[in-house]
Design a protein around this motif. Structure first.
Motif, PDB file in Angstrom:
ATOM      1  N   ALA A  99      -4.401   6.957   4.309  1.00 33.87           N
ATOM      2  CA  ALA A  99      -5.432   5.963   4.607  1.00 33.87           C
ATOM      3  C   ALA A  99      -6.206   4.995   5.455  1.00 33.87           C
ATOM      4  CB  ALA A  99      -5.607   5.015   2.795  1.00 33.87           C
ATOM      5  N   TRP A 100      -4.948   4.052   6.264  1.00 29.44           N
ATOM      6  CA  TRP A 100      -4.438   3.192   7.323  1.00 29.44           C
ATOM      7  C   TRP A 100      -5.062   4.030   7.728  1.00 29.44           C
ATOM      8  CZ3 TRP A 100      -2.308   3.781  11.052  1.00 29.44           C
ATOM      9  CH2 TRP A 100      -0.519   5.041  10.705  1.00 29.44           C
ATOM     10  N   MET A 101      -5.391   5.038   8.301  1.00 27.39           N
ATOM     11  CA  MET A 101      -5.793   5.973   9.323  1.00 27.39           C
ATOM     12  C   MET A 101      -6.793   5.810  10.091  1.00 27.39           C
ATOM     13  SD  MET A 101      -5.241   6.387  12.615  1.00 27.39           S
ATOM     14  CE  MET A 101      -3.351   7.190  12.358  1.00 27.39           C
ATOM     15  N   THR A 102      -7.524   5.653   8.880  1.00 32.18           N
ATOM     16  CA  THR A 102      -9.773   4.987   9.069  1.00 32.18           C
ATOM     17  C   THR A 102      -9.475   4.014   8.869  1.00 32.18           C
ATOM     18  OG1 THR A 102      -9.738   4.700   6.880  1.00 32.18           O
ATOM     19  CG2 THR A 102      -9.493   6.686   6.779  1.00 32.18           C
ATOM     20  N   GLY A 103      -9.564   2.281   9.376  1.00 23.43           N
ATOM     21  CA  GLY A 103      -9.032   1.914  10.146  1.00 23.43           C
ATOM     22  C   GLY A 103      -8.793   1.691  11.015  1.00 23.43           C
ATOM     23  N   SER A 112       2.619   8.682   4.137  1.00 21.50           N
ATOM     24  CA  SER A 112       3.242   8.526   5.470  1.00 21.50           C
ATOM     25  C   SER A 112       2.814   6.908   5.146  1.00 21.50           C
ATOM     26  CB  SER A 112       2.513   9.378   6.150  1.00 21.50           C
ATOM     27  OG  SER A 112       2.717   9.165   8.032  1.00 21.50           O
ATOM     28  N   GLY A 113       4.076   5.752   5.815  1.00 20.78           N
ATOM     29  CA  GLY A 113       3.934   5.012   5.555  1.00 20.78           C
ATOM     30  C   GLY A 113       3.470   4.463   4.231  1.00 20.78           C
ATOM     31  N   GLY A 114       3.130   2.788   4.144  1.00 17.93           N
ATOM     32  CA  GLY A 114       3.137   1.928   3.196  1.00 17.93           C
ATOM     33  C   GLY A 114       3.803   0.512   3.041  1.00 17.93           C
ATOM     34  N   SER A 115       4.543  -0.243   3.422  1.00 20.57           N
ATOM     35  CA  SER A 115       5.009  -1.868   3.069  1.00 20.57           C
ATOM     36  C   SER A 115       5.371  -2.616   1.891  1.00 20.57           C
ATOM     37  CB  SER A 115       4.471  -2.748   3.827  1.00 20.57           C
ATOM     38  OG  SER A 115       3.968  -1.564   5.619  1.00 20.57           O
ATOM     39  N   HIS A 116       6.309  -3.359   1.802  1.00 20.34           N
ATOM     40  CA  HIS A 116       6.324  -4.582   0.636  1.00 20.34           C
ATOM     41  C   HIS A 116       6.677  -5.851   1.662  1.00 20.34           C
ATOM     42  CE1 HIS A 116       8.051  -0.897  -0.963  1.00 20.34           C
ATOM     43  NE2 HIS A 116       8.322  -1.320  -2.433  1.00 20.34           N
ATOM     44  N   LEU A 117       6.805  -6.580   1.087  1.00 14.57           N
ATOM     45  CA  LEU A 117       6.852  -8.259   0.808  1.00 14.57           C
ATOM     46  C   LEU A 117       7.897  -8.452   0.541  1.00 14.57           C
ATOM     47  CD1 LEU A 117       2.676  -9.416   1.176  1.00 14.57           C
ATOM     48  CD2 LEU A 117       4.293  -8.079   3.281  1.00 14.57           C
ATOM     49  N   MET A 118       8.704  -8.992   1.519  1.00 16.38           N
ATOM     50  CA  MET A 118       9.997  -9.985   0.913  1.00 16.38           C
ATOM     51  C   MET A 118      10.145 -11.439   1.316  1.00 16.38           C
ATOM     52  SD  MET A 118      12.372  -6.732   1.683  1.00 16.38           S
ATOM     53  CE  MET A 118      13.981  -6.587   0.908  1.00 16.38           C
ATOM     54  N   VAL A 119      10.847 -12.067   0.943  1.00 16.91           N
ATOM     55  CA  VAL A 119      11.183 -13.257   1.249  1.00 16.91           C
ATOM     56  C   VAL A 119      12.544 -13.689   1.398  1.00 16.91           C
ATOM     57  CG1 VAL A 119      11.693 -15.726   0.281  1.00 16.91           C
ATOM     58  CG2 VAL A 119       9.959 -14.377  -0.138  1.00 16.91           C
ATOM     59  N   PRO A 120      13.422 -13.421   3.090  1.00 18.23           N
ATOM     60  CA  PRO A 120      14.386 -13.439   3.105  1.00 18.23           C
ATOM     61  C   PRO A 120      14.820 -14.995   3.069  1.00 18.23           C
ATOM     62  CG  PRO A 120      12.915 -12.690   5.165  1.00 18.23           C
ATOM     63  CD  PRO A 120      11.851 -13.514   3.601  1.00 18.23           C
ATOM     64  N   ASP A 172       0.639  -1.389  -0.421  1.00 18.87           N
ATOM     65  CA  ASP A 172      -0.114   0.052  -0.392  1.00 18.87           C
ATOM     66  C   ASP A 172       1.048   1.483   0.519  1.00 18.87           C
ATOM     67  OD1 ASP A 172       0.696  -0.911   2.474  1.00 18.87           O
ATOM     68  OD2 ASP A 172      -0.595   1.110   3.630  1.00 18.87           O
ATOM     69  N   VAL A 173      -0.085   2.048  -0.598  1.00 16.63           N
ATOM     70  CA  VAL A 173       1.095   3.142   0.351  1.00 16.63           C
ATOM     71  C   VAL A 173       0.104   4.376   1.020  1.00 16.63           C
ATOM     72  CG1 VAL A 173       1.516   3.349  -2.099  1.00 16.63           C
ATOM     73  CG2 VAL A 173      -0.188   4.961  -2.305  1.00 16.63           C
ATOM     74  N   GLY A 174       0.624   5.326   1.467  1.00 20.81           N
ATOM     75  CA  GLY A 174      -0.297   5.837   2.681  1.00 20.81           C
ATOM     76  C   GLY A 174      -0.299   7.332   2.046  1.00 20.81           C
ATOM     77  N   GLY A 175      -1.282   8.522   1.185  1.00 24.11           N
ATOM     78  CA  GLY A 175      -1.661   8.978   1.022  1.00 24.11           C
ATOM     79  C   GLY A 175      -2.626   9.991   1.880  1.00 24.11           C
ATOM     80  N   LEU A 176      -1.730  11.143   1.986  1.00 26.74           N
ATOM     81  CA  LEU A 176      -2.296  11.868   3.207  1.00 26.74           C
ATOM     82  C   LEU A 176      -4.002  12.295   3.090  1.00 26.74           C
ATOM     83  CD1 LEU A 176       1.168  13.328   4.215  1.00 26.74           C
ATOM     84  CD2 LEU A 176      -0.308  11.544   5.606  1.00 26.74           C
ATOM     85  N   GLY A 190      -8.745   0.022   4.967  1.00 24.56           N
ATOM     86  CA  GLY A 190      -8.475   0.841   4.471  1.00 24.56           C
ATOM     87  C   GLY A 190      -7.377   1.352   4.012  1.00 24.56           C
ATOM     88  N   THR A 191      -6.182   0.290   3.816  1.00 26.73           N
ATOM     89  CA  THR A 191      -4.782   0.539   3.259  1.00 26.73           C
ATOM     90  C   THR A 191      -5.068   0.731   1.856  1.00 26.73           C
ATOM     91  OG1 THR A 191      -4.629  -1.705   2.850  1.00 26.73           O
ATOM     92  CG2 THR A 191      -3.412  -0.650   4.903  1.00 26.73           C
ATOM     93  N   PHE A 192      -4.337   2.100   1.082  1.00 32.15           N
ATOM     94  CA  PHE A 192      -4.166   2.128   0.254  1.00 32.15           C
ATOM     95  C   PHE A 192      -3.438   2.251  -0.717  1.00 32.15           C
ATOM     96  CE2 PHE A 192      -5.481   5.034  -3.444  1.00 32.15           C
ATOM     97  CZ  PHE A 192      -6.726   5.001  -3.583  1.00 32.15           C
ATOM     98  N   PRO A 193      -4.055   0.805  -1.859  1.00 33.89           N
ATOM     99  CA  PRO A 193      -3.477   0.763  -2.874  1.00 33.89           C
ATOM    100  C   PRO A 193      -2.304   1.000  -3.690  1.00 33.89           C
ATOM    101  CG  PRO A 193      -5.940   0.555  -3.727  1.00 33.89           C
ATOM    102  CD  PRO A 193      -5.445   1.410  -2.225  1.00 33.89           C
TER     103      PRO A 193
END
Length: 432
Positions: free
Chosen positions: A282-286, A311-319, A154-158, A349-352
């Motif tokens: 966006a994630w804050m709404t939830g 503000s925020g946003g994540s990635h998924l990784m494989v160690p 996601d991205v954390g558009g404000l 609420g996490t925005f794509p």
């Protein structure tokens, strides 16, 4: 209690001490990403390490129905512990999950260690590049750009969430368009706060704390805490100092509730109506909806001062230590698909981070009754389209903690802004 919505980048007032966790991840121990999968007929267990609830549980069930040979175990820990444990587990080559989430404040720390992660390109996930915002895709690459180390969630558009009822008690407009017009700039946001304070609304301050305000302002600048050469420029970037001064002005004007983000009193503050505004990716709404269950219809959403930001946003990784890298990569591909990013947004609420969704009527027309049927889909789509990416350095989160601690010392009356700034600069110099 773990919130239903995951925590963003490191709360600026959070502690940063490392804790050495037991090696308990589902993927640990393997020295090679090519280790053999389970014996025929035996289920393959994939462990997913997250910092809070990403809204993946329904997706796991869907995935398992189509892949009966896969078992999925989710481990959830607090934000700081999650990232600090990952540092330790990579160093000892044991204990990391098969899939691990990394928040944007830490992404550069881990993509700078490509030998510790599986190159998802070997499993064909470079095909996903066309799906993503270009800057979001680039964040998941190794520093030289040759390896795909993570796919974005996601991205954390404000935006700015606010309490309509508290605004009305203060004699301020409560319509979202009129509220947005109150604060096209951060100076005017503070001026609005002074009007709110003058009304002396019982039990309520204008904002929760200065930490996330500072982060939002810095994130709107062309250059943030690092330059493009990965040099920390806190002491020389005027936009950082301006954000520091304005954030501390909130404290000095008595506009903050002195509630550190993600602390138990902060959680309680939502339910009690202890603050009238809060920086609202966006994630804050939830999160608000979970913490303030009895406040449906009292919250609304307006444009953030400055118009946009992230503000925020994540990635998924494989160690690399995962014993099942192929299966882990396939799960990441599924969890981050266009369809599933849309599902998670509507539920949590996490925005794509997939721009093709931003003009999709299903997203554009999405509203939430809790926020007075605010056009959440349009608000965050517009914010995401306006985002201007900022270079993030390898110790981004650590630098933010040092600054956040300084803001906290001012808010607690332990130092003046000048004293705290001097200590911040000394603390930042020690970050290597």
């Amino acid at each position: 209690m773990t919130p239903r919505i995951r925590r963003i980048g490191l709360s600026l007032l959070a502690a940063s001490a490392l804790t050495l966790a037991a090696a308990c991840g589902g993927g640990g121990g393997g020295d090679s990403a090519a280790e053999a999968s389970a014996d025929p007929g035996e289920k393959i267990k994939l462990t997913v390490d997250l910092f809070g609830d990403f809204g993946f549980k329904p997706l796991y069930e869907e995935y398992k129905r189509a892949h009966p040979d896969i078992e999925i175990v989710e481990n959830v820990t607090q934000f700081n512990d999650h990232h600090n444990n990952l540092v330790k587990r990579l160093a000892t080559n044991a204990g990391a999950g098969d899939v691990t989430a990394v928040e944007v404040g830490y992404i550069s720390t881990f993509t700078a260690q490509p030998a510790k992660f599986t190159d998802l390109k070997q499993f064909g996930l470079d095909k996903r590049q066309a799906d993503y915002l270009d800057w979001k895709w680039q964040q998941g690459l190794s520093k030289d750009g040759s390896q795909v180390l993570g796919l974005g969630t996601d991205v954390g558009g404000l935006a700015m969430c606010y309490r309509k009822d508290l605004f009305e008690k203060a004699g301020l407009p409560s319509d979202r368009e009129e509220v947005a017009a109150l604060w096209p700039t951060w100076d005017e946001y503070i001026a609005t706060g002074k009007k709110f304070a003058a009304a002396d609304v019982a039990g309520a301050k204008f904002v929760d704390s200065p930490g996330e305000i500072f982060r939002a302002m810095v994130n709107q600048a062309p250059v943030g805490l690092y330059d493009a050469q990965d040099q920390i420029i806190v002491d020389s970037n005027p936009d950082v100092k301006k954000a520091w001064d304005l954030s501390n002005q909130l404290t000095q004007e008595g506009l903050t509730a002195k509630l550190a983000a993600f602390s138990p009193p902060w959680n309680t503050g939502f339910a009690k109506g202890s603050f009238a505004t809060i920086i609202c990716p966006a994630w804050m709404t939830g999160f608000i909806q979970e913490q303030a269950k009895d406040a449906s219809g009292k919250w609304d959403i307006a444009t953030v001062p400055g118009g946009s930001g992230n503000s925020g946003g994540s990635h998924l990784m494989v160690p690399k230590q995962s014993k099942h890298p192929k299966e882990a990569a396939e799960l990441i591909d599924f969890l981050t698909s266009k369809e599933n990013q849309a599902k998670v947004f509507k539920e949590e609420g996490t925005f794509p981070s997939i721009p093709a969704l931003y003009d999709d009527p299903e997203i554009q027309n999405f509203t939430k009754p809790f926020f007075g049927d605010a056009p959440i889909g349009k608000i965050y789509s517009d914010a995401a389209k306006a985002l201007k990416p900022q270079h993030l350095g390898p110790k981004e989160a650590d630098v933010r903690v040092a600054i956040g601690n300084g803001l906290g010392r001012v808010e607690q009356g332990k130092q003046t802004p000048d004293e705290a700034w001097a200590q911040v600069l000394e603390d930042v110099k020690k970050i290597k």
